[in-house]
Design a protein around this motif. Sequence first.
Motif, PDB file in Angstrom:
ATOM      1  N   TYR A  54       0.844  -1.190   0.000  1.00 44.16           N
ATOM      2  CA  TYR A  54       0.000   0.000   0.000  1.00 44.16           C
ATOM      3  C   TYR A  54       0.886   1.250   0.000  1.00 44.16           C
ATOM      4  O   TYR A  54       1.986   1.246   0.571  1.00 44.16           O
ATOM      5  CB  TYR A  54      -0.910   0.021   1.235  1.00 44.16           C
ATOM      6  CG  TYR A  54      -1.882  -1.133   1.263  1.00 44.16           C
ATOM      7  CD1 TYR A  54      -3.093  -1.059   0.582  1.00 44.16           C
ATOM      8  CD2 TYR A  54      -1.585  -2.300   1.971  1.00 44.16           C
ATOM      9  CE1 TYR A  54      -3.984  -2.127   0.594  1.00 44.16           C
ATOM     10  CE2 TYR A  54      -2.467  -3.374   1.990  1.00 44.16           C
ATOM     11  CZ  TYR A  54      -3.670  -3.273   1.301  1.00 44.16           C
ATOM     12  OH  TYR A  54      -4.541  -4.325   1.316  1.00 44.16           O
ATOM     13  N   ASN A  55       0.384   2.325  -0.607  1.00 44.46           N
ATOM     14  CA  ASN A  55       1.139   3.574  -0.576  1.00 44.46           C
ATOM     15  C   ASN A  55       0.766   4.383   0.673  1.00 44.46           C
ATOM     16  O   ASN A  55      -0.038   3.944   1.492  1.00 44.46           O
ATOM     17  CB  ASN A  55       0.916   4.382  -1.863  1.00 44.46           C
ATOM     18  CG  ASN A  55      -0.542   4.742  -2.067  1.00 44.46           C
ATOM     19  OD1 ASN A  55      -1.279   4.908  -1.097  1.00 44.46           O
ATOM     20  ND2 ASN A  55      -0.974   4.861  -3.315  1.00 44.46           N
ATOM     21  N   ASN A  57      -1.075   6.827   1.071  1.00 46.91           N
ATOM     22  CA  ASN A  57      -2.486   7.217   1.144  1.00 46.91           C
ATOM     23  C   ASN A  57      -3.397   6.055   1.509  1.00 46.91           C
ATOM     24  O   ASN A  57      -4.615   6.230   1.636  1.00 46.91           O
ATOM     25  CB  ASN A  57      -2.938   7.807  -0.196  1.00 46.91           C
ATOM     26  CG  ASN A  57      -2.164   9.053  -0.566  1.00 46.91           C
ATOM     27  OD1 ASN A  57      -1.864   9.866   0.308  1.00 46.91           O
ATOM     28  ND2 ASN A  57      -1.825   9.193  -1.835  1.00 46.91           N
ATOM     29  N   GLY A  58      -2.820   4.884   1.635  1.00 48.67           N
ATOM     30  CA  GLY A  58      -3.589   3.708   2.026  1.00 48.67           C
ATOM     31  C   GLY A  58      -4.229   2.974   0.866  1.00 48.67           C
ATOM     32  O   GLY A  58      -4.955   2.001   1.083  1.00 48.67           O
ATOM     33  N   THR A  59      -3.970   3.432  -0.352  1.00 49.47           N
ATOM     34  CA  THR A  59      -4.499   2.713  -1.515  1.00 49.47           C
ATOM     35  C   THR A  59      -3.454   1.722  -2.022  1.00 49.47           C
ATOM     36  O   THR A  59      -2.254   1.829  -1.722  1.00 49.47           O
ATOM     37  CB  THR A  59      -4.882   3.689  -2.640  1.00 49.47           C
ATOM     38  OG1 THR A  59      -3.718   4.442  -3.013  1.00 49.47           O
ATOM     39  CG2 THR A  59      -5.969   4.641  -2.179  1.00 49.47           C
ATOM     40  N   THR A  60      -3.902   0.790  -2.823  1.00 48.96           N
ATOM     41  CA  THR A  60      -3.003  -0.283  -3.282  1.00 48.96           C
ATOM     42  C   THR A  60      -1.952   0.255  -4.245  1.00 48.96           C
ATOM     43  O   THR A  60      -2.288   0.943  -5.217  1.00 48.96           O
ATOM     44  CB  THR A  60      -3.815  -1.386  -3.985  1.00 48.96           C
ATOM     45  OG1 THR A  60      -4.828  -1.842  -3.092  1.00 48.96           O
ATOM     46  CG2 THR A  60      -2.917  -2.543  -4.365  1.00 48.96           C
ATOM     47  N   ASP A  61      -0.691  -0.061  -3.962  1.00 44.88           N
ATOM     48  CA  ASP A  61       0.417   0.339  -4.824  1.00 44.88           C
ATOM     49  C   ASP A  61       0.701  -0.760  -5.847  1.00 44.88           C
ATOM     50  O   ASP A  61       0.782  -0.509  -7.038  1.00 44.88           O
ATOM     51  CB  ASP A  61       1.654   0.611  -3.973  1.00 44.88           C
ATOM     52  CG  ASP A  61       2.495   1.706  -4.580  1.00 44.88           C
ATOM     53  OD1 ASP A  61       2.011   2.407  -5.477  1.00 44.88           O
ATOM     54  OD2 ASP A  61       3.653   1.848  -4.157  1.00 44.88           O
ATOM     55  N   TYR A  62       0.874  -1.979  -5.364  1.00 47.46           N
ATOM     56  CA  TYR A  62       1.015  -3.129  -6.253  1.00 47.46           C
ATOM     57  C   TYR A  62       0.665  -4.408  -5.516  1.00 47.46           C
ATOM     58  O   TYR A  62       0.711  -4.482  -4.277  1.00 47.46           O
ATOM     59  CB  TYR A  62       2.419  -3.217  -6.863  1.00 47.46           C
ATOM     60  CG  TYR A  62       3.538  -3.445  -5.891  1.00 47.46           C
ATOM     61  CD1 TYR A  62       3.901  -4.726  -5.487  1.00 47.46           C
ATOM     62  CD2 TYR A  62       4.258  -2.371  -5.375  1.00 47.46           C
ATOM     63  CE1 TYR A  62       4.934  -4.932  -4.607  1.00 47.46           C
ATOM     64  CE2 TYR A  62       5.301  -2.567  -4.487  1.00 47.46           C
ATOM     65  CZ  TYR A  62       5.634  -3.856  -4.112  1.00 47.46           C
ATOM     66  OH  TYR A  62       6.660  -4.059  -3.226  1.00 47.46           O
ATOM     67  N   LYS A  63       0.285  -5.412  -6.294  1.00 53.74           N
ATOM     68  CA  LYS A  63       0.036  -6.756  -5.775  1.00 53.74           C
ATOM     69  C   LYS A  63       0.923  -7.726  -6.527  1.00 53.74           C
ATOM     70  O   LYS A  63       1.105  -7.589  -7.737  1.00 53.74           O
ATOM     71  CB  LYS A  63      -1.426  -7.155  -5.994  1.00 53.74           C
ATOM     72  CG  LYS A  63      -2.459  -6.333  -5.258  1.00 53.74           C
ATOM     73  CD  LYS A  63      -3.857  -6.845  -5.603  1.00 53.74           C
ATOM     74  CE  LYS A  63      -4.932  -6.037  -4.903  1.00 53.74           C
ATOM     75  NZ  LYS A  63      -6.298  -6.510  -5.304  1.00 53.74           N
ATOM     76  N   TYR A  88      -0.381  -0.489 -10.033  1.00 53.60           N
ATOM     77  CA  TYR A  88      -1.486   0.457 -10.131  1.00 53.60           C
ATOM     78  C   TYR A  88      -1.005   1.847 -10.489  1.00 53.60           C
ATOM     79  O   TYR A  88      -0.200   2.439  -9.774  1.00 53.60           O
ATOM     80  CB  TYR A  88      -2.249   0.520  -8.799  1.00 53.60           C
ATOM     81  CG  TYR A  88      -3.075  -0.719  -8.549  1.00 53.60           C
ATOM     82  CD1 TYR A  88      -4.442  -0.707  -8.754  1.00 53.60           C
ATOM     83  CD2 TYR A  88      -2.480  -1.903  -8.143  1.00 53.60           C
ATOM     84  CE1 TYR A  88      -5.201  -1.837  -8.549  1.00 53.60           C
ATOM     85  CE2 TYR A  88      -3.228  -3.048  -7.934  1.00 53.60           C
ATOM     86  CZ  TYR A  88      -4.584  -3.006  -8.139  1.00 53.60           C
ATOM     87  OH  TYR A  88      -5.324  -4.138  -7.948  1.00 53.60           O
ATOM     88  N   GLU A  90      -3.659   4.036 -11.292  1.00 54.38           N
ATOM     89  CA  GLU A  90      -4.792   4.451 -10.481  1.00 54.38           C
ATOM     90  C   GLU A  90      -5.526   3.167 -10.154  1.00 54.38           C
ATOM     91  O   GLU A  90      -5.361   2.162 -10.831  1.00 54.38           O
ATOM     92  CB  GLU A  90      -5.690   5.419 -11.239  1.00 54.38           C
ATOM     93  CG  GLU A  90      -5.017   6.730 -11.578  1.00 54.38           C
ATOM     94  CD  GLU A  90      -5.867   7.578 -12.501  1.00 54.38           C
ATOM     95  OE1 GLU A  90      -6.974   7.115 -12.857  1.00 54.38           O
ATOM     96  OE2 GLU A  90      -5.433   8.671 -12.852  1.00 54.38           O
ATOM     97  N   ALA A  91      -6.327   3.169  -9.126  1.00 54.83           N
ATOM     98  CA  ALA A  91      -6.941   1.935  -8.654  1.00 54.83           C
ATOM     99  C   ALA A  91      -7.695   1.181  -9.742  1.00 54.83           C
ATOM    100  O   ALA A  91      -7.724  -0.039  -9.768  1.00 54.83           O
ATOM    101  CB  ALA A  91      -7.885   2.237  -7.497  1.00 54.83           C
TER     102      ALA A  91
END
Length: 203
Positions: A54-55, A57-63, A88, A90-91
Amino acid sequence: MTRSFIYKIGILLLLVALVAIFEYFEEDTIKIDTKFMNKPTIDYFANDVNVVQYNENGTTDYKMTTEKLTHVEETDISYLTNPTAHIYKEAAHPWFIRSDKGEVGPKGDEVKLINNIKGTQIDEQGQTNTFEIGQVKNQSDPIKYGQVMIYPDKKYAESSDYAIVTSADGESSGNGVKAYFETNRIQILSNVRTKINRGQNAN
């Protein structure tokens, strides 16, 4: 030819054979010892691995996923089997990348993908963008042989191998590629050939 001469030749051949046999076993012993001395230490491994980064900002950076992860203690490198990655921008519009094998560097900020490398993205307009890296060895072996280095934190990848990039506008191919996932820009470095849709061709 006297019996004495034949006898001497026989002794000489026997000595040559004994020296050859001795050297063979001596070399073989050395190889075995070296092999065991350099044997890597696998300090851990895991199957069906899923990693989510996660970055701030709490959103997913990569999986990332892999069927098998094997870590070597001496090099601090993790070896992956059939890895995949969602990177990502963007999401809603990640790049999905997969390959046959992979290696994760000591700090985890470098990932090398090896063979059968393909990336796919559905962009904001719903169009499919793809890239493939590597050359087909021959017609009977469809696997593309190539490598690409991915830097997940920088959302950047690069390779010196042959690459094919396709989008709704057409197809470009050439040697070497740089991919900037955040800006959706892919650059082919040399010997570029472009085929524009609607039947137009340009070199």
